[in-house]
Design a protein around this motif. Sequence first.
Motif, PDB file in Angstrom:
ATOM      1  N   ALA A 134       0.852  -1.188   0.000  1.00 42.84           N
ATOM      2  CA  ALA A 134       0.000   0.000   0.000  1.00 42.84           C
ATOM      3  C   ALA A 134       0.884   1.232   0.000  1.00 42.84           C
ATOM      4  O   ALA A 134       1.974   1.237   0.569  1.00 42.84           O
ATOM      5  N   ALA A 135       0.423   2.290  -0.661  1.00 40.18           N
ATOM      6  CA  ALA A 135       1.121   3.574  -0.666  1.00 40.18           C
ATOM      7  C   ALA A 135       0.089   4.677  -0.831  1.00 40.18           C
ATOM      8  O   ALA A 135      -0.898   4.514  -1.555  1.00 40.18           O
ATOM      9  N   GLY A 136       0.325   5.802  -0.159  1.00 44.05           N
ATOM     10  CA  GLY A 136      -0.597   6.924  -0.232  1.00 44.05           C
ATOM     11  C   GLY A 136      -0.457   7.802   0.991  1.00 44.05           C
ATOM     12  O   GLY A 136       0.473   7.661   1.783  1.00 44.05           O
ATOM     13  N   ASP A 137      -1.383   8.733   1.180  1.00 46.02           N
ATOM     14  CA  ASP A 137      -1.393   9.542   2.396  1.00 46.02           C
ATOM     15  C   ASP A 137      -1.706   8.685   3.614  1.00 46.02           C
ATOM     16  O   ASP A 137      -1.276   8.992   4.736  1.00 46.02           O
ATOM     17  N   THR A 138      -2.481   7.619   3.426  1.00 52.58           N
ATOM     18  CA  THR A 138      -2.742   6.621   4.460  1.00 52.58           C
ATOM     19  C   THR A 138      -2.493   5.246   3.854  1.00 52.58           C
ATOM     20  O   THR A 138      -2.355   5.099   2.636  1.00 52.58           O
ATOM     21  N   LEU A 139      -2.448   4.236   4.707  1.00 54.68           N
ATOM     22  CA  LEU A 139      -2.179   2.873   4.226  1.00 54.68           C
ATOM     23  C   LEU A 139      -3.430   2.009   4.357  1.00 54.68           C
ATOM     24  O   LEU A 139      -3.406   0.910   4.903  1.00 54.68           O
ATOM     25  N   GLY A 140      -4.535   2.490   3.830  1.00 57.66           N
ATOM     26  CA  GLY A 140      -5.775   1.741   3.919  1.00 57.66           C
ATOM     27  C   GLY A 140      -6.074   0.877   2.715  1.00 57.66           C
ATOM     28  O   GLY A 140      -6.816  -0.102   2.811  1.00 57.66           O
TER      29      GLY A 140
END
Length: 264
Positions: free
Chosen positions: A205-211
């Motif tokens: 996962a990658a992004g501003d959060t790891l959801g």
Amino acid sequence: IIGLEGTVWHAEQHPSEGEAAPFTPPAADLRYTGAGVMAGYARERGLFGIGLRGGSSYGEVDTPLLDGATRATALAEARVRLTFSVSRLTIGMHGSGAYAAGRTSGEGWSRAITSGVLTLGTQRRWLRGDVVRGNVTRAEAGEAGRAFEYFVVGGSGSPYMDPAWLSQRVSLPPVPTGYASGRRLGLYRAAIGGGVLEPYFLWVAAGDTLGDWKRILGAERELALPSLGFARLPGMRVRFGVGYSFDEPFKYRTRGYASVTYRP
């Protein structure tokens, strides 16, 4: 003994022109010319091993959002290994941490990456688990220099330069470059070794959060071939395999991959 290594490179990557075009981030395409100096120390024993590295680099970056932007970096890495046996079972534990900071197009940033590996097995069969976590400075609107330092997951790494100089580029051959991207990174991998191929399952996962965790099932093999001086053949590392992605943006797709890295 402390080793010192200097490197000069020119690297190009254009995922927007391939199968990743629909989902590749703007900062994924790049031309990067630079030079770096790295100092390192390593000590290996049967039970334990340690390694330390540090260095700095300076170069010029071109992307669709950056035109001839300067990039200066400094980095430090540390790793530790512990290996021991219980009866016929060998247990290996590896941990590492890396910290980098710099300025890209005049915009300051910092990035931290930690990873761990646990291996359990015998000489013939083993289980391995990997975990990687990373975080980099947030880019605000219009900060293309900081956005360039975001993690970009997928594709194969360049065999011609130390990956530490572009640690935001996370090699993942079963999926195209840009499969996931963002300021935070998480990766978990479980594998079984000892056969002709090594089956594995991973979550990334990658992004501003790891959801938004994405799942990949695959199998691969990596071979290390020593150099043969009398035949003037370089040492080589060959890696090949196939992976299947369960999730968007590469949903229900199969991808084969192969790479050859050699050192004279």
